[in-house]
Design a protein around this motif. Structure first.
Motif, PDB file in Angstrom:
ATOM      1  N   ILE A   1       2.368  10.550   2.829  1.00  0.00           N
ATOM      2  CA  ILE A   1       2.272  10.352   1.642  1.00  0.00           C
ATOM      3  C   ILE A   1       2.916  12.261   1.825  1.00  0.00           C
ATOM      4  O   ILE A   1       4.078  12.864   1.496  1.00  0.00           O
ATOM      5  CB  ILE A   1       2.300  10.140   0.211  1.00  0.00           C
ATOM      6  CG1 ILE A   1       2.029   8.717   0.661  1.00  0.00           C
ATOM      7  CG2 ILE A   1       1.852  11.028  -0.220  1.00  0.00           C
ATOM      8  CD1 ILE A   1       0.878   8.417  -0.537  1.00  0.00           C
TER       9      ILE A   1
ATOM     10  N   PHE B   1       8.624   0.782   6.374  1.00  0.00           N
ATOM     11  CA  PHE B   1       7.421   0.889   5.250  1.00  0.00           C
ATOM     12  C   PHE B   1       7.140  -0.352   4.516  1.00  0.00           C
ATOM     13  O   PHE B   1       7.364  -1.318   4.539  1.00  0.00           O
ATOM     14  CB  PHE B   1       9.023   1.299   3.659  1.00  0.00           C
ATOM     15  CG  PHE B   1       9.815   2.000   4.767  1.00  0.00           C
ATOM     16  CD1 PHE B   1       9.352   3.714   4.533  1.00  0.00           C
ATOM     17  CD2 PHE B   1      11.065   2.623   5.377  1.00  0.00           C
ATOM     18  CE1 PHE B   1      10.236   4.639   5.724  1.00  0.00           C
ATOM     19  CE2 PHE B   1      11.848   3.227   5.403  1.00  0.00           C
ATOM     20  CZ  PHE B   1      11.296   4.507   5.902  1.00  0.00           C
ATOM     21  N   THR B   2       6.090   0.358   3.998  1.00  0.00           N
ATOM     22  CA  THR B   2       5.233  -0.630   3.099  1.00  0.00           C
ATOM     23  C   THR B   2       5.725  -0.885   1.948  1.00  0.00           C
ATOM     24  O   THR B   2       5.959   0.163   1.036  1.00  0.00           O
ATOM     25  CB  THR B   2       3.737  -0.115   3.206  1.00  0.00           C
ATOM     26  OG1 THR B   2       3.384   1.042   2.991  1.00  0.00           O
ATOM     27  CG2 THR B   2       3.457  -0.369   4.879  1.00  0.00           C
TER      28      THR B   2
ATOM     29  N   ASP C   1      11.951  -0.297  -3.242  1.00  0.00           N
ATOM     30  CA  ASP C   1      10.389  -1.262  -2.534  1.00  0.00           C
ATOM     31  C   ASP C   1      10.838  -2.125  -3.966  1.00  0.00           C
ATOM     32  O   ASP C   1       9.920  -3.051  -3.181  1.00  0.00           O
ATOM     33  CB  ASP C   1       9.096  -0.402  -4.116  1.00  0.00           C
ATOM     34  CG  ASP C   1       8.749   1.109  -2.967  1.00  0.00           C
ATOM     35  OD1 ASP C   1       8.541   0.404  -2.090  1.00  0.00           O
ATOM     36  OD2 ASP C   1       8.106   1.791  -3.487  1.00  0.00           O
TER      37      ASP C   1
ATOM     38  N   TYR D   1       5.533   2.473  -1.144  1.00  0.00           N
ATOM     39  CA  TYR D   1       5.471   4.008  -0.162  1.00  0.00           C
ATOM     40  C   TYR D   1       6.782   4.701  -0.865  1.00  0.00           C
ATOM     41  O   TYR D   1       6.079   5.701  -1.077  1.00  0.00           O
ATOM     42  CB  TYR D   1       5.463   3.730   1.192  1.00  0.00           C
ATOM     43  CG  TYR D   1       5.747   5.101   2.155  1.00  0.00           C
ATOM     44  CD1 TYR D   1       4.697   6.004   1.944  1.00  0.00           C
ATOM     45  CD2 TYR D   1       6.668   4.938   3.241  1.00  0.00           C
ATOM     46  CE1 TYR D   1       4.563   7.351   2.261  1.00  0.00           C
ATOM     47  CE2 TYR D   1       6.911   6.160   3.821  1.00  0.00           C
ATOM     48  CZ  TYR D   1       5.926   7.303   3.167  1.00  0.00           C
ATOM     49  OH  TYR D   1       5.977   8.566   4.466  1.00  0.00           O
ATOM     50  N   ASP D   2       7.933   4.510  -0.701  1.00  0.00           N
ATOM     51  CA  ASP D   2       9.184   4.556  -1.203  1.00  0.00           C
ATOM     52  C   ASP D   2       8.821   5.396  -2.814  1.00  0.00           C
ATOM     53  O   ASP D   2       8.690   6.444  -3.038  1.00  0.00           O
ATOM     54  CB  ASP D   2      10.103   4.059  -1.088  1.00  0.00           C
ATOM     55  CG  ASP D   2      11.675   4.916  -1.632  1.00  0.00           C
ATOM     56  OD1 ASP D   2      11.744   5.617  -0.986  1.00  0.00           O
ATOM     57  OD2 ASP D   2      11.776   4.488  -2.249  1.00  0.00           O
TER      58      ASP D   2
ATOM     59  N   THR E   1       0.561  -1.273  -0.059  1.00  0.00           N
ATOM     60  CA  THR E   1       0.221   0.147   0.052  1.00  0.00           C
ATOM     61  C   THR E   1       1.005   1.192  -0.300  1.00  0.00           C
ATOM     62  O   THR E   1       1.980   1.223   0.709  1.00  0.00           O
ATOM     63  CB  THR E   1      -1.294   0.078   1.472  1.00  0.00           C
ATOM     64  OG1 THR E   1      -1.652   0.994   1.508  1.00  0.00           O
ATOM     65  CG2 THR E   1      -0.166   0.134   2.457  1.00  0.00           C
ATOM     66  N   ILE E   2       0.918   1.992  -0.676  1.00  0.00           N
ATOM     67  CA  ILE E   2       1.143   3.605  -0.667  1.00  0.00           C
ATOM     68  C   ILE E   2       1.194   4.712  -0.361  1.00  0.00           C
ATOM     69  O   ILE E   2       1.696   5.085   0.884  1.00  0.00           O
ATOM     70  CB  ILE E   2       0.725   3.916  -2.427  1.00  0.00           C
ATOM     71  CG1 ILE E   2      -0.287   4.605  -1.916  1.00  0.00           C
ATOM     72  CG2 ILE E   2       1.399   3.514  -3.452  1.00  0.00           C
ATOM     73  CD1 ILE E   2      -0.574   5.908  -3.361  1.00  0.00           C
ATOM     74  N   ASP E   3       0.211   3.763   1.103  1.00  0.00           N
ATOM     75  CA  ASP E   3      -0.180   4.842   2.560  1.00  0.00           C
ATOM     76  C   ASP E   3       0.801   5.032   3.307  1.00  0.00           C
ATOM     77  O   ASP E   3       0.597   5.067   4.289  1.00  0.00           O
ATOM     78  CB  ASP E   3      -1.765   4.676   2.725  1.00  0.00           C
ATOM     79  CG  ASP E   3      -2.984   4.723   1.366  1.00  0.00           C
ATOM     80  OD1 ASP E   3      -2.175   6.302   1.421  1.00  0.00           O
ATOM     81  OD2 ASP E   3      -3.120   4.884   1.621  1.00  0.00           O
ATOM     82  N   ASN E   4       1.707   3.855   3.544  1.00  0.00           N
ATOM     83  CA  ASN E   4       2.403   2.808   4.942  1.00  0.00           C
ATOM     84  C   ASN E   4       1.828   3.265   5.920  1.00  0.00           C
ATOM     85  O   ASN E   4       2.402   3.762   7.426  1.00  0.00           O
ATOM     86  CB  ASN E   4       3.602   4.211   5.098  1.00  0.00           C
ATOM     87  CG  ASN E   4       4.920   3.487   5.766  1.00  0.00           C
ATOM     88  OD1 ASN E   4       5.124   2.469   5.349  1.00  0.00           O
ATOM     89  ND2 ASN E   4       5.535   4.582   7.053  1.00  0.00           N
ATOM     90  N   ASP E   5       0.189   2.687   5.857  1.00  0.00           N
ATOM     91  CA  ASP E   5      -0.978   3.023   7.285  1.00  0.00           C
ATOM     92  C   ASP E   5      -0.628   1.439   7.854  1.00  0.00           C
ATOM     93  O   ASP E   5      -1.519   1.408   8.559  1.00  0.00           O
ATOM     94  CB  ASP E   5      -1.699   3.664   6.801  1.00  0.00           C
ATOM     95  CG  ASP E   5      -2.196   2.895   5.990  1.00  0.00           C
ATOM     96  OD1 ASP E   5      -2.047   1.814   5.064  1.00  0.00           O
ATOM     97  OD2 ASP E   5      -3.823   3.140   5.415  1.00  0.00           O
TER      98      ASP E   5
END
Length: 327
Positions: A180, A139-140, A266, A143-144, A129-133
């Motif tokens: 982000i 890090f997800t 990533d 995300y980077d 997931t790009i949110d890193n949540d």
């Protein structure tokens, strides 16, 4: 004796750069350990519809650099129902699939968690997931790449802002998480960053603009789409009324943040975690997300990883850093 002979792999929820690298790692790790690997198309929807494909070395060749996901992804309302999950389980058994690797975020792991409790089926998650949540990983996957995409876009916007003495309000993704916006805003030298975790308020933003340097050729405000002030367009209209002398423009980056070739970070993260996911299943792990904390691989139960947004980066120390650097 381990009974796993066939591992299924799927991607679910929003796509993220690096998902293909993760798929590649799962498939090749499976082959390395003499397992069959089955690809499941369109996430949980493909699981319910038995949309399966056999995967081998060739099926994941030349994909590590590609954005998106070759397995496709989709939302699946039927998997939210007991009947849909029963159908998914029956399809797994009928196709001799013994375990699953699911690549996704909060919704993906929520569905997997319910499924495991109902059927005691081995499932390991990869944080895509790009949110890193998600808790349990620094890090997800994705995300980077996403924050570097934002920084690159904002750098280009600043060129125009400086040429015309404009104030740009740039909206980035992050309905529930402002990470982000936070990292990309610092990286792009934004004058202000608005995120949903912190109640900044329009008065605070106006005060910062009123007391900030007047000789700056450009100003950039980064706002997460979930910020409670109301989003980039609302902020833009409010500031136009308050500062009629400003030439204010709004730019919404939207889905360009999801696409593009994944960064090296990533690709490496996805590759490492994909291999560990397969090894974890073979070693009896289930109901857990594989992540990386302080460069070490860790397993985090799904119910602990879900909706545990990393608020640490939104701490007063980070917010003070933004204030100092915006002078």
């Amino acid at each position: 004796m381990n009974k796993i002979k066939n591992i299924g792999v799927l991607t679910s929820g929003g796509d993220a750069p690096g998902m293909n690298a993760a798929i590649r790692a799962v498939v090749r790790a499976g082959i390395y350990y003499d397992l069959k690997v089955t690809g499941i198309l369109r996430g949980y929807e493909g699981l319910v519809q038995a949309d399966f494909i056999d995967m081998d070395r060739k099926s994941v060749a030349n994909i590590i650099q590609r954005g998106g996901t070759i397995l496709k992804t989709a939302r699946c309302d039927s998997f939210r129902t007991p009947e849909g999950r029963k159908k998914a389980y029956d399809n797994l058994i009928a196709n001799n699939i013994d375990a699953l690797v699911v690549i996704g975020g909060d919704g993906t792991f929520t569905g997997a968690n319910v499924f495991i409790k109902e059927y005691d089926f081995p499932v390991i998650g990869l944080p895509g997931t790009i949110d890193n949540d998600l808790a349990g990983t620094d890090f997800t996957i994705g995300y980077d790449t996403a924050i570097n995409t934002v920084v690159s876009a904002v750098d280009k916007i600043r060129d125009t802002a400086e040429s015309h003495n404009r104030l740009f309000i740039v909206e980035v993704m992050g309905r529930d998480s402002g990470l982000i916006a936070l990292r990309s805003g610092i990286g792009a030298g934004a004058e202000a960053i608005l995120i949903p975790e912190v109640e900044t308020g329009m008065d605070d933003l106006i005060s910062r603009l009123e007391h900030g340097r007047k000789d700056k050729a450009s100003k950039i405000i980064i706002v997460a789409e979930g910020d409670e002030i109301g989003g980039a367009f609302h902020i833009g209209e409010t500031l136009k009324d308050k500062f009629p002398g400003y030439d204010i423009r709004v730019s919404v980056l939207g889905h360009i943040q999801r696409g593009g070739s994944p960064s090296c970070m990533d690709r490496v993260l996805a590759s490492r975690l994909g291999v560990i996911a397969v090894e974890g299943l073979l070693n009896g792990h289930s109901g857990e997300m594989v992540g990386q904390l302080d460069r070490e691989v860790v397993y985090t139960p799904f119910d602990q990883a879900i909706k545990h947004i990393n608020i640490e980066e939104a701490s007063p120390a980070w917010l003070k850093l933004i204030e100092i650097l915006s002078l």
